[in-house]
Design a protein around this motif. Structure first.
Motif, PDB file in Angstrom:
ATOM      1  N   ALA A  62      35.869  44.602  10.904  1.00 22.58           N
ATOM      2  CA  ALA A  62      37.012  43.681  10.829  1.00 22.58           C
ATOM      3  C   ALA A  62      36.540  42.234  10.842  1.00 22.58           C
ATOM      4  CB  ALA A  62      37.970  43.943  11.989  1.00 22.58           C
ATOM      5  N   ALA A  63      35.519  41.940  11.654  1.00 19.54           N
ATOM      6  CA  ALA A  63      34.991  40.577  11.716  1.00 19.54           C
ATOM      7  C   ALA A  63      34.331  40.182  10.394  1.00 19.54           C
ATOM      8  CB  ALA A  63      33.996  40.448  12.861  1.00 19.54           C
ATOM      9  N   GLU A  64      33.677  41.142   9.735  1.00 18.81           N
ATOM     10  CA  GLU A  64      33.061  40.866   8.431  1.00 18.81           C
ATOM     11  C   GLU A  64      34.130  40.522   7.396  1.00 18.81           C
ATOM     12  OE1 GLU A  64      29.594  41.061   6.791  1.00 18.81           O
ATOM     13  OE2 GLU A  64      29.664  40.124   8.770  1.00 18.81           O
ATOM     14  N   ASP A  65      35.231  41.276   7.390  1.00 17.49           N
ATOM     15  CA  ASP A  65      36.326  40.964   6.472  1.00 17.49           C
ATOM     16  C   ASP A  65      36.830  39.541   6.702  1.00 17.49           C
ATOM     17  OD1 ASP A  65      36.189  43.451   5.333  1.00 17.49           O
ATOM     18  OD2 ASP A  65      38.057  44.218   6.177  1.00 17.49           O
ATOM     19  N   GLU A  66      37.046  39.188   7.959  1.00 16.07           N
ATOM     20  CA  GLU A  66      37.560  37.862   8.279  1.00 16.07           C
ATOM     21  C   GLU A  66      36.546  36.774   7.924  1.00 16.07           C
ATOM     22  OE1 GLU A  66      40.002  34.773   9.465  1.00 16.07           O
ATOM     23  OE2 GLU A  66      40.429  36.860   8.890  1.00 16.07           O
ATOM     24  N   LYS A  67      35.275  37.041   8.146  1.00 18.04           N
ATOM     25  CA  LYS A  67      34.238  36.051   7.829  1.00 18.04           C
ATOM     26  C   LYS A  67      34.274  35.672   6.353  1.00 18.04           C
ATOM     27  CE  LYS A  67      29.819  37.153   7.334  1.00 18.04           C
ATOM     28  NZ  LYS A  67      28.432  37.557   7.673  1.00 18.04           N
ATOM     29  N   TYR A  68      34.396  36.670   5.488  1.00 16.73           N
ATOM     30  CA  TYR A  68      34.384  36.378   4.059  1.00 16.73           C
ATOM     31  C   TYR A  68      35.707  35.782   3.584  1.00 16.73           C
ATOM     32  CZ  TYR A  68      29.709  38.085   3.384  1.00 16.73           C
ATOM     33  OH  TYR A  68      28.342  38.199   3.445  1.00 16.73           O
ATOM     34  N   ARG A  69      36.809  36.153   4.202  1.00 13.37           N
ATOM     35  CA  ARG A  69      38.070  35.469   3.862  1.00 13.37           C
ATOM     36  C   ARG A  69      37.966  33.982   4.190  1.00 13.37           C
ATOM     37  NH1 ARG A  69      40.757  40.391   5.812  1.00 13.37           N
ATOM     38  NH2 ARG A  69      40.794  39.500   7.905  1.00 13.37           N
ATOM     39  N   GLN A  70      37.412  33.675   5.353  1.00 12.77           N
ATOM     40  CA  GLN A  70      37.280  32.272   5.757  1.00 12.77           C
ATOM     41  C   GLN A  70      36.305  31.515   4.864  1.00 12.77           C
ATOM     42  OE1 GLN A  70      40.246  31.968   7.873  1.00 12.77           O
ATOM     43  NE2 GLN A  70      38.876  30.237   8.189  1.00 12.77           N
ATOM     44  N   LYS A  71      35.224  32.161   4.467  1.00 16.69           N
ATOM     45  CA  LYS A  71      34.261  31.508   3.574  1.00 16.69           C
ATOM     46  C   LYS A  71      34.917  31.166   2.243  1.00 16.69           C
ATOM     47  CE  LYS A  71      30.061  33.318   3.292  1.00 16.69           C
ATOM     48  NZ  LYS A  71      29.075  32.291   3.671  1.00 16.69           N
ATOM     49  N   LEU A  72      35.703  32.101   1.710  1.00 19.55           N
ATOM     50  CA  LEU A  72      36.396  31.854   0.452  1.00 19.55           C
ATOM     51  C   LEU A  72      37.389  30.707   0.581  1.00 19.55           C
ATOM     52  CD1 LEU A  72      36.987  35.561  -0.623  1.00 19.55           C
ATOM     53  CD2 LEU A  72      35.522  33.905  -1.803  1.00 19.55           C
TER      54      LEU A  72
END
Length: 341
Positions: free
Chosen positions: A279-289
Motif C-alpha cells: 500500500a505504501a508503494e502505491d502511495e509513493k508512486y501516486r505522490q511522485k506522479l
C-alpha cells in the motif's frame, strides 16, 4: 627462558592453525539456479528476489546458489513462464501466463475479486482461499508456486480525465490499452472505455502516436513508466496484481524436505515483507506522479468503487465461466460471497 618463549609461540601458532581448520568451509554449490524477474534493478521486486536468493544460500551453507536476473534480461514474463514450465529456467518471480490455461486468470487478472489491499491479503495470502487453488493451477503446468509478492492495486493512466470516469454505464471515447487477454478487454469495455489490446512493449509508442489515450495493467508503479505521455491516474482497483516466487516442479520434487522447507520459508518471508509495503508503494508512486510531474490523481469514493465493482461483476463474471469452467467459477462465487447474477 628463550626456549620457553619459543615453545609458547609454537603452541600459540598451533592453536591458531587448529582453530582455523576446524571452522567448516562453505559447501560448493550443489545447485546453481537462475531466477528471472522483469522489474528494474533497485526496485522493491529486485530487492525481494535478491533477498530470497541470499537467504536460501545462507541457510543451505552455499549448497543452493541462485543468481537473480532482473530487468527482463532472460525474457519477459510470458517467456519465462514457458521456460519455467519446461525446465529450461529454474525459478522466476512473475505472474501466471493465462495463454497456457484460461483458468490461470484467477492467478493474475480477475476483475474485482477484491477491492483493496486488505481484501487481497485475505484472499491471496498464504491462508487465503485463492492461494491453494492457484498453487494447484500452477502445478498442472509443472510449476511449484511458493508465495505471492504483491505489486498493489491497479488502475488506469490517461492523457486526460473523462467526465464519466465514475459511471461505468456511460460510454466515453477514450481508447485504453489493455493487456491482450480477454478479461481485461471485457472489463474496460464494461467500464465505458474503448478497450484496445496492445502488448506492453508497444504501449508507450501507442500513447505517443495517439493509438491509445492511456494504459491499464498494473498499479501506480506501472503508471510511472508513462509519466511523460499521460497526465491522469484513476485508482480503479479493478484488480490486485499478484506475482509469485516459483520454481520448476520437477526440480522441486528432487529436493530434500529440508531444502524444500528452506525455500518455502524464505519465499513466505519475502512475501510478508512486501505485503506490508504494498500500500505504501502505491502511495509513493501516486505522490511522485503528482509532485514531480503534475499528474491529477483520482481516488474513487467507497460508493463509486462499490458501484463500478458491482457493475463489472454482473457484466463480466458470467462471461468468464466459458474460460475458467463452471466448477472453478462456482468456487469463486462461493468463496467470494458474491451471488450469481
Amino acid at each position: 627462558m628463550k626456549n620457553s618463549r619459543r615453545l609458547f609461540v609454537l603452541l600459540l601458532a598451533a592453536a591458531v592453525l587448529m582453530a582455523f581448520f576446524s571452522v567448516p568451509a562453505a559447501a560448493e554449490p550443489e545447485y546453481k539456479w537462475r531466477l528471472a524477474q522483469v522489474h528494474p534493478v533497485g526496485s522493491d521486486y529486485d530487492t525481494r528476489a535478491k533477498e530470497f536468493a541470499r537467504k536460501v544460500s545462507e541457510r543451505t551453507n552455499g549448497r543452493i546458489h541462485i543468481d537473480v536476473f532482473s530487468g527482463g534480461v532472460l525474457g519477459d514474463w510470458t517467456e519465462t513462464f514457458e521456460m519455467l514450465m519446461r525446465g529450461s529456467l529454474e525459478m522466476n518471480m512473475a505472474q501466471a501466463n493465462a495463454n497456457f490455461d484460461p483458468k490461470l486468470n484467477l492467478a493474475y487478472y480477475f476483475p474485482y475479486l477484491v477491492k483493496d489491499i486488505e481484501e487481497a491479503k485475505k484472499v491471496y495470502g498464504k491462508d487465503g482461499w485463492a492461494y491453494k487453488i492457484v498453487q494447484d493451477l500452477w502445478a498442472a503446468h509443472n510449476i511449484k508456486a511458493l508465495a505471492v509478492i504483491p505489486l498493489g492495486m491497479a488502475g488506469v493512466s490517461l492523457k486526460s480525465k473523462p467526465a464519466s470516469y465514475a459511471d461505468p454505464e456511460v460510454h466515453n471515447n477514450m481508447k485504453v490499452r489493455v493487456m491482450p487477454i480477454k478479461p481485461c478487454e471485457m472489463t474496460y469495455e464494461a467500464m465505458g472505455y474503448i478497450a484496445t489490446p496492445i502488448p506492453y512493449a508497444e504501449t508507450y509508442s501507442a500513447i505517443q502516436t495517439g493509438i491509445a489515450d492511456g494504459q491499464m495493467g498494473g498499479p501506480p508503479f506501472q503508471a510511472w513508466q508513462f509519466k511523460d505521455v499521460n497526465k491522469v491516474w484513476i485508482q480503479y482497483n479493478d484488480f490486485f496484481e499478484p506475482w509469485w516466487i516459483a520454481i520448476n516442479l520437477d526440480l522441486w520434487n528432487k529436493l530434500s524436505e529440508a531444502d524444500q522447507e528452506i525455500l518455502q520459508t524464505a519465499a513466505l518471508e519475502e512475501s510478508a515483507i512486501q505485503w506490508e509495503r504494498a500500500a505504501a508503494e502505491d502511495e509513493k508512486y501516486r505522490q511522485k506522479l503528482k509532485d514531480e510531474y503534475g499528474w491529477e490523481i483520482v481516488i474513487l469514493s467507497p460508493e463509486e468503487l462499490d458501484r463500478i465493482a458491482s457493475h463489472v461483476r454482473k457484466a463480466v463474471w458470467p462471461k468468464l465461466e466459458p474460460l475458467l469452467g463452471k466448477e472453478l467459477m462456482d468456487r469463486i462465487y462461493q468463496e467470494s460471497g458474491i451471488p450469481r447474477p
